[in-house]
Design a protein around this motif. Structure first.
Motif, mmCIF file in Angstrom:
data_model
loop_
_atom_site.group_PDB
_atom_site.id
_atom_site.type_symbol
_atom_site.label_atom_id
_atom_site.label_comp_id
_atom_site.label_asym_id
_atom_site.label_seq_id
_atom_site.Cartn_x
_atom_site.Cartn_y
_atom_site.Cartn_z
ATOM 1 N N LEU A 271 0.764 -1.035 -0.011
ATOM 2 C CA LEU A 271 0.059 0.131 -0.064
ATOM 3 C C LEU A 271 0.916 1.367 0.150
ATOM 4 N N GLY A 272 1.921 1.186 0.835
ATOM 5 C CA GLY A 272 2.869 2.345 0.697
ATOM 6 C C GLY A 272 3.608 2.697 -0.668
ATOM 7 N N TRP A 273 3.795 1.556 -1.331
ATOM 8 C CA TRP A 273 4.209 1.685 -2.860
ATOM 9 C C TRP A 273 3.383 2.202 -3.813
ATOM 10 N N ILE A 274 1.972 1.739 -3.651
ATOM 11 C CA ILE A 274 0.861 2.121 -4.511
ATOM 12 C C ILE A 274 0.176 3.606 -4.199
ATOM 13 N N GLU A 279 9.363 3.294 -2.187
ATOM 14 C CA GLU A 279 10.260 2.442 -2.929
ATOM 15 C C GLU A 279 10.306 0.986 -2.622
ATOM 16 N N ILE A 280 10.114 0.075 -3.586
ATOM 17 C CA ILE A 280 10.111 -1.335 -3.402
ATOM 18 C C ILE A 280 11.551 -1.825 -4.030
ATOM 19 N N THR A 281 12.305 -2.322 -3.320
ATOM 20 C CA THR A 281 13.667 -2.831 -3.785
ATOM 21 C C THR A 281 13.390 -4.326 -4.161
ATOM 22 N N VAL A 282 14.434 -5.151 -4.869
ATOM 23 C CA VAL A 282 14.431 -6.500 -5.087
ATOM 24 C C VAL A 282 14.645 -7.204 -3.804
ATOM 25 N N TYR A 283 15.106 -6.557 -2.771
ATOM 26 C CA TYR A 283 15.060 -7.033 -1.396
ATOM 27 C C TYR A 283 13.717 -7.266 -0.870
#
Length: 307
Positions: A271-274, A279-283
């Motif tokens: 939800l924070g990303w949308i 940021e959403i990382t590969v990790y």
């Protein structure tokens, strides 16, 4: 495992899981916003009393449902353990701990459910799949919120006892969950849930009075965002999410229903990303996959088991 004669539509089961997975994943943020300008015990008490009264009124006046003294006694205990003890711990510690750290601590709930559910020890701990699912899900949540980041705690001395309070809250929620499953009553489940919310809310009101929150309450300083957050918590977090949770407990094993504690943090991150463009990382993606793997293992373990 205990069996139950009542059956439910698979669609209803899926919708109920969606409610506790998705809606409750957003309530961490909702609580954090609500207590920015509303004292925490007053906020939580208002939330659950209003939600309980709304649901009770619907049951009483529309469905003509009635509760007996035994219903009030049993469901008051469940409400005290889950709504006041379990949820209350989250409400209180969010004043001093980052939301992510709270989510990690709460993620130990499925483990507590498995440990305290003694009648089902033989099933849970004699098979590798549910054990792996519990551990993998918990590890995934820890990885999700670690990522090499430094966690900054509130300067208040109360921050030091917040983690023990959260652990105690988890135990209360797990105990209340398992106790709720033992309640055998012909009273409709919605009416029983309304009693739990009303009595849990009244305990918040008492705590607010003891802690002096009412004397420090200033209506003029309440922010619109906080008030809207309370409305969201009433309508979605309580009337939909909590009702769905209690209903699920009558249909599915507690450890399976408790997987919401793994999924909620993942939902909060998404939800924070949308919504907030965080940021959403590969990790992060790897952590989410690990969490999902744990939840899938647990659900597969209990696929053919009734509540």
């Amino acid at each position: 495992m205990k069996t139950q004669t009542a059956t439910a539509s698979p669609i209803l089961i899926i919708l109920a899981f969606a409610a506790v997975y998705l809606i409750w994943g957003s309530t961490y943020l909702g609580i954090a916003i609500a207590i920015q300008s509303i004292p925490p015990m007053i906020m939580a008490g208002t939330r659950f009393i209003l939600a309980g009264v709304i649901l009770f009124s619907w049951c009483y006046f529309v469905n003509n449902d009635r509760a007996v003294i035994k219903d009030w006694k049993e469901n008051s205990i469940a409400g005290a353990l889950m709504i006041f003890g379990g949820n209350g711990a989250i409400v209180w510690v969010e004043q001093y701990l980052p939301t992510g750290l709270v989510a990690v601590a709460v993620a130990s709930l499925p483990i507590w459910l498995a440990v305290l559910d003694r009648p089902n020890w033989r099933f849970t701990f004699s098979r590798l799949t549910p054990i792996l699912g519990l551990l993998i899900g918990f590890i995934g949540v820890i990885l999700l919120f670690s990522g090499g980041k430094k966690i900054t705690l509130n300067d208040s001395p109360l921050a030091a006892i917040s983690i023990p309070v959260l652990i105690a809250g988890n135990i209360c929620w797990a105990a209340g969950t398992l106790y709720s499953k033992t309640i055998r009553s012909a009273t409709p489940i919605f009416l029983r849930v309304s009693i739990q919310m009303i009595m849990g809310g009244l305990l918040y009101a008492i705590a607010a009075g003891i802690s002096g929150e009412f004397s420090s309450l200033n209506i003029n300083t309440m922010q619109t965002n906080s008030l809207l957050a309370v409305v969201y918590l009433i309508l979605c977090g309580s009337l939909i999410g909590y009702v769905a949770y209690i209903w699920l407990l009558s249909k599915r094993p507690a450890a399976q229903v408790g997987t919401f504690a793994y999924v909620n943090p993942a939902v909060a991150v998404l939800l924070g990303w949308i919504i907030l463009n965080e940021e959403i990382t590969v990790y992060t993606i790897v952590s989410l996959i690990i969490i999902l793997s744990g939840v899938v293992l647990i659900n597969l373990s209990y696929k053919n088991v009734k509540g």
